[in-house]
Design an enzyme around this catalytic site. Sequence first.
Site: not given
Ligand SMILES: Cc1cc2nc3c(=O)[nH]c(=O)nc-3n(C[C@H](O)[C@H](O)[C@H](O)COP(=O)(O)OP(=O)(O)OC[C@H]3O[C@@H](n4cnc5c(N)ncnc54)[C@H](O)[C@@H]3O)c2cc1C
Lengths: 398, 380
Positions: A161, A130-131, A244, A134-135
């Site tokens: 995706t 979700e927005p 996965e 993520g992590s």
């Molecule tokens: C092309 C693409 C396809 C995807 N497909 C799917 C899908 O089909 N379904 C789905 O559910 N999701 C999907 N995702 C989502 C993906 O799982 C998330 O983008 C990912 O989990 C990271 O979350 P975020 O983008 O919110 O980044 P954030 O979590 O905001 O992270 C931003 C940065 O902070 C770092 N960070 C965050 N927490 C920590 C920590 N504790 N310690 C150190 N560093 C940290 C991260 O490593 C990253 O560098 C997709 C993403 C992409 C780019």
Amino acid sequence: MNMNYTAEELAFRDEVRAFLDEKLPADIAAKVKGFRRLSKEDHQRWQKILCKQGWYATHWPEEYGGVNWTPVQKHIWDEESSRYGVPRSIPFGVNMVAPVIIRFGNEEQKQRYLPRILSGEDWWCQGYSEPGAGSDLASLKTRAVRDGDHYIVNGQKTWTTLGQHANMIFCLVRTNTEVKKQEGISFLLIDMNTPGISVRPIITLDGEHEVNEVFFQDVKVPVANLVGEEDKGWTYAKFLLTYERTGLAGIGMSKAALSHLKQLASRRMKNGKPLIEDPSFSQRIARVEIDLTAAAISNLRIIASVEGGGVPGAESSMLKVKGTEIRQAINDLARRAIGPYALPFLEEEMDLDYDGEFLSDKDAAPLSAQYFNNRKLSIFGGSNEIQKNIVSKMILGL
Amino acid sequence: MDFQLNEEQQMLQDTVARLVRGEYSFEKRLAFSETDLGFSADFWKQLSELGLTAVPFSEELGGFGGGGVEVQSVMTELGRGLCLEPYLQSIILGGGLIGQAGNDSQKENWLTGIASGELKAAVGLQEPQSFYDLNNIETRAEKNGEGYVLNGRKAVVIGGHCADVIVISARTSGDSRDTNGITLFALSPETAGIERRTYPTIDGAKGCDITLNKVQVSADALLGEEGKAAGVIEFQAGRAIAALCAEAVGVMEIANELTLEYLKQRKQFGVPIGKFQVLQHRMVDMMSELEQARSMAILAASVADGEQNDERRRVLAGAKNVIGRAGQFISESGIQMHGGIGMTWEYNFAHYAKRLIGINHQLGDDDFHLERYANLLQAS
Ligand SMILES: Cc1cc2nc3c(=O)[nH]c(=O)nc-3n(C[C@H](O)[C@H](O)[C@H](O)COP(=O)(O)OP(=O)(O)OC[C@H]3O[C@@H](n4cnc5c(N)ncnc54)[C@H](O)[C@@H]3O)c2cc1C
Ligand SMILES: Cc1cc2nc3c(=O)[nH]c(=O)nc-3n(C[C@H](O)[C@H](O)[C@H](O)COP(=O)(O)OP(=O)(O)OC[C@H]3O[C@@H](n4cnc5c(N)ncnc54)[C@H](O)[C@@H]3O)c2cc1C
């Protein structure tokens, strides 16, 4: 210690090769090998062929139409697939939701969904992120409130995706806000055609439509679509994530990409000689090939330990990090190999049925786009930073 | 030693900065990029009205008499805005080649127009087989009556799609990689036998490949001395490298600002992600890469218009090498730390990342310049 395949494994490899020689459509293989786009129809056509052979659902038990391959057989399949240019199965149905349904779903769900995955009738997508989550996936907010025989779902998923092709989505939703965040999550199967769902494309930096936002507004989902128990979804979600991750190392795909790179570098010229004979470029290729060899053996060691009774644990996180770094390094070199031709962005040349003249090398057009697109490898499926956090906690005890 | 801009230089930089801030929002840039022209004719006109297109030209040409530092001031600001206008192609390279090699009547014909922005120049200095080596030229120019006939192919001519004059290199003698025998010609793209295949580039600009098929030109298309252009090309490519380095610094500045801002604002696990030490250190590395790049851009600007010698060659190769490496590190790290958002077209970061990679593919990437530098290494 024995680094060789057994006689049975070799026989299996011959069988795989014979099958691919005979049945893999040449046009599809050419697209895969040239990094061209595949259509939904390409995927479906190949899936039908695989299903007919009984080789589509390699992770499933035989009783559901799976094939009971050993981990080494799966590995052989992956290797040969990459070599031949077999399209990577869209994993969301067959490799993600299906193992969860098989392990945690009820009989009715198994009877309904598994055959439809095999037949290609259902296209699944993954509604985890979700927005704001993520992590930190467990902080997800999409809400499901019980109302009689239904849940009413409100919220938003993102980065979904291929959601534009899907008719089913498996979602993590919040069913309880009173408890620890991991304990109030449920795993729901949702029909994308239910009123109140809308899908909006997200265009990625390379101009592709690969991911989407999915919005839920008062969406009625039958309680029968809950997998396992309410509020226990986090356990199922994590079970799925290990599946996965194991695939994300992408060793086979890196091997294919490396071989593509070497061919490209043999055709490109520098100082009047093939680029692959240039000392500095060939050393760059050599280095990534060595790294890939090591990673491939690490992969096999982990696979072998699973066969011996273990479960791939945090080791697969290490493999995901290495594997994605290697793949990205290969993409970087491929872009470098075409020099100034990394700049032109020729969408028409990215389609396989392009029959005009190529601006430079026949394989050049998609390379920059692919380099940028594959930056995703170190972000999704748990970012590489998160994977390292897992390793340092689970293996190193830090 | 003084690293400060003087008052005039500072004013120049502020003028460009104001203009870019006012006219070049991210949304507008996306729209400019999608037009056939590929940039903003209006913005180009404003650059010209403020005298900015004339910065490096002499005062007789209505110019400002600016050197490397003045060009650097302009280019850094254009970089910050990810501006798509052909400043590098037309003003620095086209204007530079004609200015150095052209005779009086050629300068009169072209330079005044280029300096005022009325005419746009582009340059075709590389070919499909060149791999950044500007002496690797196979296009042939053969004497024919009073003029020449040209045959060959020029690769990735940025801005060539809309240029009024294209300066190309061709061989009047020698073999494909000889230093001697390279000659420059200034052509109108409308000349019979010239074919252009236009395309967008990965970083949002436009360019073309040019096929020259029995192109007949008169003797006054010849720019400079026949067969002796390699030195001119090298010198002007050096000025352009310095300018590109300055642009890259502007791009990196914004890329770093955006990333730092994101680290402070994006929350996961209940804290701004900038609290995670691994990201802090990566951000620190991005900052120090930018400073390394800035230092080399300054050094490059200081030799851009100086005497051609191995010291200048080393500085420029070193600068482009640092810029290439720093650019890629910042591009990849920034995308990574933005997570999914960094992968999208809609958010501006990725466009900065793509420009940084694009710059590495113009006038030689970091590998090319490392090798060049290594070949110029002094034993002590
Ligand atoms: C092309 C693409 C396809 C995807 N497909 C799917 C899908 O089909 N379904 C789905 O559910 N999701 C999907 N995702 C989502 C993906 O799982 C998330 O983008 C990912 O989990 C990271 O979350 P975020 O983008 O919110 O980044 P954030 O979590 O905001 O992270 C931003 C940065 O902070 C770092 N960070 C965050 N927490 C920590 C920590 N504790 N310690 C150190 N560093 C940290 C991260 O490593 C990253 O560098 C997709 C993403 C992409 C780019
Ligand atoms: C050759 C030499 C000469 C020296 N000379 C002097 C001197 O003249 N005067 C003087 O007062 N001291 C001197 N020092 C001591 C020096 O300042 C300390 O070694 C230094 O401050 C590190 O402390 P430490 O050795 O206790 O390592 P620790 O502080 O225990 O650090 C161990 C490791 O942990 C890392 N670490 C610690 N905290 C963090 C954190 N918050 N985040 C991330 N990583 C962390 C460190 O970077 C290091 O890698 C000298 C040391 C050496 C080796």
